[in-house]
Enzyme design. Structure first.
Site, PDB file in Angstrom:
ATOM      1  N   LYS A 254       0.837  -1.203   0.000  1.00 19.65           N
ATOM      2  CA  LYS A 254       0.000   0.000   0.000  1.00 19.65           C
ATOM      3  C   LYS A 254       0.874   1.256   0.000  1.00 19.65           C
ATOM      4  CE  LYS A 254      -3.747  -2.436   2.275  1.00 19.65           C
ATOM      5  NZ  LYS A 254      -4.317  -2.877   3.561  1.00 19.65           N
TER       6      LYS A 254
ATOM      7  N   GLN B 283      -4.224  -1.693   9.839  1.00 14.17           N
ATOM      8  CA  GLN B 283      -4.120  -3.017   9.227  1.00 14.17           C
ATOM      9  C   GLN B 283      -4.615  -4.083  10.206  1.00 14.17           C
ATOM     10  OE1 GLN B 283      -3.033  -3.570   5.952  1.00 14.17           O
ATOM     11  NE2 GLN B 283      -3.719  -5.667   6.327  1.00 14.17           N
TER      12      GLN B 283
ATOM     13  N   ASP C 206     -10.844   3.099   4.355  1.00 18.45           N
ATOM     14  CA  ASP C 206     -11.111   1.665   4.230  1.00 18.45           C
ATOM     15  C   ASP C 206     -12.611   1.376   4.324  1.00 18.45           C
ATOM     16  OD1 ASP C 206      -9.316  -0.258   3.630  1.00 18.45           O
ATOM     17  OD2 ASP C 206      -8.676  -0.666   5.688  1.00 18.45           O
TER      18      ASP C 206
END
Ligand code: NDP
Length: 294
Positions: free
Chosen positions: A53, A97, A120
């Site tokens: 990412k 994460q 997200d």
């Protein structure tokens, strides 16, 4: 005739090019989009995802910051880091994460992220907006990536029967929510299957568009697919492979070689949904930066 490939890698590249152009325009107006990715602990797979990412962000001109915290970080410390990032004007996207260490309450972590920076789309505010069809919030990267890929490949979705296998909060449920919305690139009749589904094959054979997101390698076989169906494989499973350097190989949930013989369009693994997920994360981050100028 074998199915054509639904080439997520190529489509993701196209989106990244568009994102890079938007970044240039923002920079010209004095704003460099910023994405902060928090990684708690030393999970090897998570470290690989975070690095990917970060690299993808830098390539399009997004300033990427990796916040690496030790596995014994307290919940209090993690929440304090998120609060600080919420207040930092140079940060437009915050991503934590998962999975997190067991002692941390993931729900509290998600709730701590400012919905305006929740690129997200895990925060209930964004999830709720997606469900009611309010496009003001962010869309979750993987399901939005699948929808965008279908759109750019010219797949007509309206009135089609879309069968989704998997009902997780990050893939299956939001995928169903997106495909059932009225309007373009959606308007499907949606069936969601899971481990409680009695006859999975009977359901999947009714799919014009079949989306597999189970984490079970090879679950979807040729007999479970209608001739001419569009097949999207979200699964990412590492299976033993003596011929590869690390002894493993990445495969999806679909028995690719066999299903390809009967489908009309199919995503490969790797090179299908994975690159789209990252491209949508970049697009969400740039959108957040654009929103900050409003
Ligand atoms: P989860 O484990 O959270 O969910 C899996 C879902 O599949 C569950 O709803 C489960 O049902 C269902 N399921 C499992 N086995 C069966 C079966 N035999 N028959 C029917 N349904 C079944 O996984 P995720 O949704 O997080 O991820 C799914 C896959 O997608 C994984 O391989 C993951 O690595 C991959 N992934 C890929 C991404 C990408 O960018 N390409 C991004 C995110 C995920 P139940 O609810 O009843 O347990």
């Amino acid at each position: 005739m074998p199915a054509e490939l639904l080439d997520g890698k190529r489509i993701a590249q196209e989106i990244r090019g568009e994102v890079a152009e938007r970044v240039k325009k923002l920079v010209a107006r004095g704003v460099t989009p910023g994405l902060s990715v928090i990684l708690v602990g030393d999970d090897a797979a998570s470290a690989v995802y975070v690095a990917a990412k970060g690299k993808a962000s830098e390539e399009v001109g997004i300033k990427s910051e990796k916040v690496r915290l030790p596995a014994d970080t307290t919940q209090e410390d993690l929440l304090a880091r998120i609060v600080a990032l919420n207040a930092d004007e140079s940060v437009h996207g915050i991503l934590v994460q998962f999975p997190l260490p067991k002692h941390i309450d993931a729900e509290q972590v998600i709730l701590a992220i400012d919905p305006k920076k929740d690129v997200d789309c895990f925060h209930p505010v964004n999830v709720g907006k997606m469900l009611i069809g309010d496009r003001d919030g962010f869309l979750p990267c993987t399901p939005a990536g699948v929808q965008e890929m279908l759109k750019r490949a010219g797949v007509k979705t309206s009135g089609k029967h879309c069968v989704i296998v998997g009902r997780s909060n990050i893939v299956g449920k939001p995928m169903a929510a997106l495909m059932m919305q009225p309007g373009e690139n959606a308007n499907c009749t949606v069936t969601v299957c899971h481990s409680g589904t009695k006859d999975l094959g009977a359901e999947t054979r009714r799919a014009d568009i079949l989306i597999a997101a189970t984490g079970k390698a090879g679950l979807i076989t040729r007999e479970m697919v209608k001739a001419g169906a569009v097949v999207v494989d979200v699964g990412m499973n590492r299976i033993p492979d003596a011929s590869s350097k690390n002894g493993k190989r990445l495969v999806g949930d679909v028995d690719f070689d066999d299903v390809r013989e009967i489908a009309s369009l199919i995503t490969p693994v790797p090179g299908g949904v994975g690159p789209m997920t990252i491209a949508m994360l970049l697009a969400n981050t740039v959108r957040s930066a654009e929103n900050s100028l409003r």
